[in-house]
Design an enzyme around this catalytic site. Sequence first.
Site, PDB file in Angstrom:
ATOM      1  N   SER A   1     -34.888   8.782 -11.697  1.00  0.00           N
ATOM      2  CA  SER A   1     -34.172   7.828 -10.843  1.00  0.00           C
ATOM      3  C   SER A   1     -33.288   8.581  -9.849  1.00  0.00           C
ATOM      4  CB  SER A   1     -33.311   6.940 -11.751  1.00  0.00           C
ATOM      5  OG  SER A   1     -33.020   5.734 -11.120  1.00  0.00           O
TER       6      SER A   1
ATOM      7  N   GLN B   1     -35.201   8.774  -0.994  1.00  0.00           N
ATOM      8  CA  GLN B   1     -34.460   7.510  -0.877  1.00  0.00           C
ATOM      9  C   GLN B   1     -33.536   7.609   0.330  1.00  0.00           C
ATOM     10  OE1 GLN B   1     -31.042   6.311  -3.424  1.00  0.00           O
ATOM     11  NE2 GLN B   1     -32.314   4.589  -4.074  1.00  0.00           N
TER      12      GLN B   1
ATOM     13  N   TYR C   1     -24.272  -0.889  -0.970  1.00  0.00           N
ATOM     14  CA  TYR C   1     -24.278  -0.090   0.260  1.00  0.00           C
ATOM     15  C   TYR C   1     -24.697  -0.994   1.421  1.00  0.00           C
ATOM     16  CZ  TYR C   1     -23.450   3.514  -3.109  1.00  0.00           C
ATOM     17  OH  TYR C   1     -22.887   4.232  -4.120  1.00  0.00           O
TER      18      TYR C   1
ATOM     19  N   ARG D   1     -35.180  -0.501  -3.241  1.00  0.00           N
ATOM     20  CA  ARG D   1     -34.341  -0.691  -4.439  1.00  0.00           C
ATOM     21  C   ARG D   1     -33.384  -1.850  -4.170  1.00  0.00           C
ATOM     22  NH1 ARG D   1     -31.110   3.286  -8.648  1.00  0.00           N
ATOM     23  NH2 ARG D   1     -33.102   3.181  -9.708  1.00  0.00           N
TER      24      ARG D   1
ATOM     25  N   ARG E   1     -29.804   9.089 -16.257  1.00  0.00           N
ATOM     26  CA  ARG E   1     -28.951   9.998 -17.024  1.00  0.00           C
ATOM     27  C   ARG E   1     -29.694  10.780 -18.088  1.00  0.00           C
ATOM     28  NH1 ARG E   1     -24.843   5.301 -17.968  1.00  0.00           N
ATOM     29  NH2 ARG E   1     -26.875   4.274 -17.855  1.00  0.00           N
TER      30      ARG E   1
HETATM   31  C1  LIG Z   1     -24.660  10.589 -11.182  1.00  0.00           C
HETATM   32  C2  LIG Z   1     -25.432   9.393 -10.716  1.00  0.00           C
HETATM   33  C3  LIG Z   1     -25.730   9.262  -9.365  1.00  0.00           C
HETATM   34  C4  LIG Z   1     -26.483   8.162  -8.922  1.00  0.00           C
HETATM   35  N1  LIG Z   1     -26.846   8.093  -7.600  1.00  0.00           N
HETATM   36  C5  LIG Z   1     -27.713   7.136  -7.189  1.00  0.00           C
HETATM   37  C6  LIG Z   1     -28.270   7.137  -5.883  1.00  0.00           C
HETATM   38  O1  LIG Z   1     -28.026   8.028  -5.085  1.00  0.00           O
HETATM   39  N2  LIG Z   1     -29.106   6.135  -5.536  1.00  0.00           N
HETATM   40  C7  LIG Z   1     -29.422   5.129  -6.410  1.00  0.00           C
HETATM   41  O2  LIG Z   1     -30.182   4.232  -6.056  1.00  0.00           O
HETATM   42  N3  LIG Z   1     -28.935   5.124  -7.655  1.00  0.00           N
HETATM   43  C8  LIG Z   1     -28.117   6.102  -8.068  1.00  0.00           C
HETATM   44  N4  LIG Z   1     -27.683   6.122  -9.365  1.00  0.00           N
HETATM   45  C9  LIG Z   1     -28.160   5.085 -10.311  1.00  0.00           C
HETATM   46  C10 LIG Z   1     -29.384   5.613 -11.075  1.00  0.00           C
HETATM   47  O3  LIG Z   1     -30.480   5.808 -10.207  1.00  0.00           O
HETATM   48  C11 LIG Z   1     -29.803   4.632 -12.160  1.00  0.00           C
HETATM   49  O4  LIG Z   1     -30.181   3.413 -11.577  1.00  0.00           O
HETATM   50  C12 LIG Z   1     -28.688   4.385 -13.171  1.00  0.00           C
HETATM   51  O5  LIG Z   1     -28.105   5.606 -13.582  1.00  0.00           O
HETATM   52  C13 LIG Z   1     -29.219   3.636 -14.403  1.00  0.00           C
HETATM   53  O6  LIG Z   1     -30.239   4.343 -15.035  1.00  0.00           O
HETATM   54  P1  LIG Z   1     -29.974   5.235 -16.373  1.00  0.00           P
HETATM   55  O7  LIG Z   1     -29.349   4.325 -17.374  1.00  0.00           O
HETATM   56  O8  LIG Z   1     -31.348   5.690 -16.779  1.00  0.00           O
HETATM   57  O9  LIG Z   1     -29.072   6.375 -15.991  1.00  0.00           O
HETATM   58  C14 LIG Z   1     -26.911   7.180  -9.826  1.00  0.00           C
HETATM   59  C15 LIG Z   1     -26.573   7.318 -11.168  1.00  0.00           C
HETATM   60  C16 LIG Z   1     -25.871   8.412 -11.626  1.00  0.00           C
HETATM   61  C17 LIG Z   1     -25.572   8.545 -13.103  1.00  0.00           C
END
Ligand SMILES: Cc1cc2nc3c(=O)[nH]c(=O)nc-3n(C[C@H](O)[C@H](O)[C@H](O)COP(=O)(O)O)c2cc1C
Length: 787
Positions: free
Chosen positions: A417, A495, A576, A624, A722
């Site tokens: 992700s 992205q 955003y 997204r 994560r």
């Molecule tokens: C450190 C961090 C940075 C993130 N940056 C973005 C991003 O740039 N663009 C985005 O769409 N989501 C971003 N997210 C959200 C993740 O893509 C994801 O949707 C979210 O962490 C939930 O998934 P997970 O539970 O597997 O971590 C970020 C998440 C984390 C933890």
Amino acid sequence: MRIAVVGGGPGGLYFSLLAKQLGPGHEISVWERNAPDDTFGFGVVFSDETLGGIEHADPVIYAAMEREFARWDDIDIHFRPGDGRPDRLITSGGHGFAAMSRRTLLGILQDRCRSLGVTLRFRTEAPDPDELSGGHDLVVACDGVNSATRAKYADRFGPTVDTRQCRYMWLGTDKVFDAFTFDVRRTPYGVMQVHAYPYDATGSTFIVEMHDSVWRRAGFSAGSFAPGESDTAAIAVIGDLFADLLDGQQMRANNSRWISFGTVRCESWRAGNVVLLGDAAHTAHFSIGSGTKLAMEDALALAASLHEQSTVDDALAAYDAERRPVVVSTQRAAQASLEWFENLGRYVHQEPEQFAFNLLTRSRRVTLDNLRLRDPEFVSTVESAFSAGTGVAAGTPPMFHPYRLRGLELRNRVIVSPMDMYSAVDGVPADFHLVHLGSKALGGAGLVMTEMACVSADGRITPGCAGLWTDEQEAAWARVVEFVHGSSGAAIGLQLGHSGRKGSTKLMWEGIDEPLDEGNWEVCGPSAVAYSPDSQVPRELTRVDLDLIRDQFVAAAVRGARCGFDLLELHCAHGYLLSSFLSPLSNRRTDEYGGSLENRLRYPLEVFDAMRAVWPAERPMSVRVSATDWYDGGIEVDDAVRIGRAFAEHGVDAVDVSTGQVVKEERPAFGRSYQTPFADRIRNEVGRELGIAVVAVGALSSWDDVNSVILAGRADLCALGRVHLYDPQWTLHAAAEQGYAGPGAEWPAPFRAGSRRPQAGRTDGPRPRLELIRAGAPRTRHTRWRP
Ligand SMILES: Cc1cc2nc3c(=O)[nH]c(=O)nc-3n(C[C@H](O)[C@H](O)[C@H](O)COP(=O)(O)O)c2cc1C
Ligand SMILES: Cc1cc2nc3c(=O)[nH]c(=O)nc-3n(C[C@H](O)[C@H](O)[C@H](O)COP(=O)(O)OP(=O)(O)OC[C@H]3O[C@@H](n4cnc5c(N)ncnc54)[C@H](O)[C@@H]3O)c2cc1C
């Protein structure tokens, strides 16, 4: 201690007998308005796990229950799609249930109460709670789902009742089913389901349920009957509709009429010395069979807390602390299950095996691996059906099935992700990004997404965010892409986004969403609505600005294509810029870009169309979205379905379904795979019809979750964030743990020597003899009746 118990259902009686056993000196009186053998409902069902607790709490009760139980292992799913495909019966074994009639259960509990010296007053309305409270040390209100005690002290208990969209009726039948039986069929009025299970050698509980719209089409809303009577006209229609399932046996009614299920929740379960227990405190949809179980477990916890704590106050606090997490978790699972049944019509297009798997995993507590342990034969049938006709070898875990998006073939269903690393300088991705994204690509995922690359300096969230508006940035991204393509089997997606009103903030670890201490730049948005009280108020964008930003997205897309990215994702989530156009909470415009959803979609779609026009035709694009704002008045899942449909009609290839982060005051319902229901909805209402893929994301924590989501058809692809920071080789490790080394899970050649889990010395003692015998024994259907 003097204890008053309002209500002689399973909760009240079980509490009374346990409390009396633990404190023989307690004076306990139960008020029950009904006669001892005057009961509604037919059978109550327990899983093996619940019975463990009951067995230890009072072996006498357990032994009496054990003598009465009907036990079985199988779940039968009758699937009658009514669209020309044949009806099917699919059986899944190894579940372990026990049931008995409610009347018998109450009889056992009453006898035990009497023998211990609990005072039972039948056919007696309980006195007013104020009066009881004054004359007793403790009042336990077990007065059921319509609790008058809860209503009386509503200001203290803070109850809510969420009344749902289905209608159901509890019935009985003389037919003795030999398994827990689901029957899902398309009738002339729509899809209905029956949920039936045996309770003794004479009959079964038979619950029929359908969406309110189906109920109305069937004419059930016209039913008229006197108070206390059953809805005999409706029961006759049900008997006809399900005649084949009933095998000529009779239906039985007992004050049976249509009910809309209401989930009861309370902020507090106590008001002074009055405490709520069982259905009075909380309800959980019958499809996870938990009402009686929860009431009896509450009773056990309250009786034990009274015994263990020195004051009533402490006991009630301990009871709450023990039970609340269990109840919340059960209600969460029950909610997923009831929503699944509410939307049953959405799944009947599925192949029977997938439908059966989807049904069994509907609460998301049961997973593919749980089912594999219970019934490997069933799982292998479901997996084979999933592989059929795809050219993928049988036995390939669902997550390792390839997936095609336009000209892009992904080797498996796992996506890294997008995750902002806040480690760029002047928007230029650094060596850090090469190592971060490179290691994720080497780690086995099918697709690795970059973080949100911003389309301009002012479009960054923080000074550390990467971008794609200069030649230097383009060269740095091209280096990352070249590494991923040259050294791994992963695809890499870009992205693109603009921070909008959430820009000009500190790095994540210095203060997420907080404005910079110095050097802030002006932020912009659809309207002058700040993200939080601490945030800058954004400048409302003019038509000229909108064109400029759209052109910045296009320029970045052109650069991205030159870098060689395989997929382009437009970031319309998380508050955003484009997300804040979609949400009515941040978009208050009165021109053609604000107001209706159609208007709020206009700018994101303009940007999407302009990018699609320059993005190479054979390369896919995704979007997204935040499928809910988790806040009243914001985006809800119905809007998200329309948003998904609009992008699909504009040629998007995949919708990546996230949620929230649109308003600071959101109230998300976090939990394992908590965003998957939104993906499921978009996939099954739009994705299938318009041929687009849907990506699930959010707290998907194990490969078992990923396999389950894909196999049940809740999403086509799964993005994990994560977990990839925890383990960059997550996908390869998932393959190794599943003993899979086939296509889609190839280790990079230089790493192959490490492709097996390191030896940890001998840990496998001789297997127990009985386990070996069982492993070799043929599976049998096991149903037993006593007496
Ligand atoms: C450190 C961090 C940075 C993130 N940056 C973005 C991003 O740039 N663009 C985005 O769409 N989501 C971003 N997210 C959200 C993740 O893509 C994801 O949707 C979210 O962490 C939930 O998934 P997970 O539970 O597997 O971590 C970020 C998440 C984390 C933890
Ligand atoms: C129509 C219906 C049928 C059901 N059938 C089944 C089934 O077949 N299987 C199953 O597992 N679950 C069934 N349930 C759910 C299940 O009964 C409950 O989850 C479970 O019984 C909860 O136990 P309880 O002790 O909290 O409440 P209840 O079992 O509801 O008991 C509450 C008792 O309080 C009494 N009462 C209420 N107010 C007063 C008062 N002021 N004075 C005196 N007495 C009072 C009522 O008469 C009742 O006996 C059914 C629910 C309903 C509504």
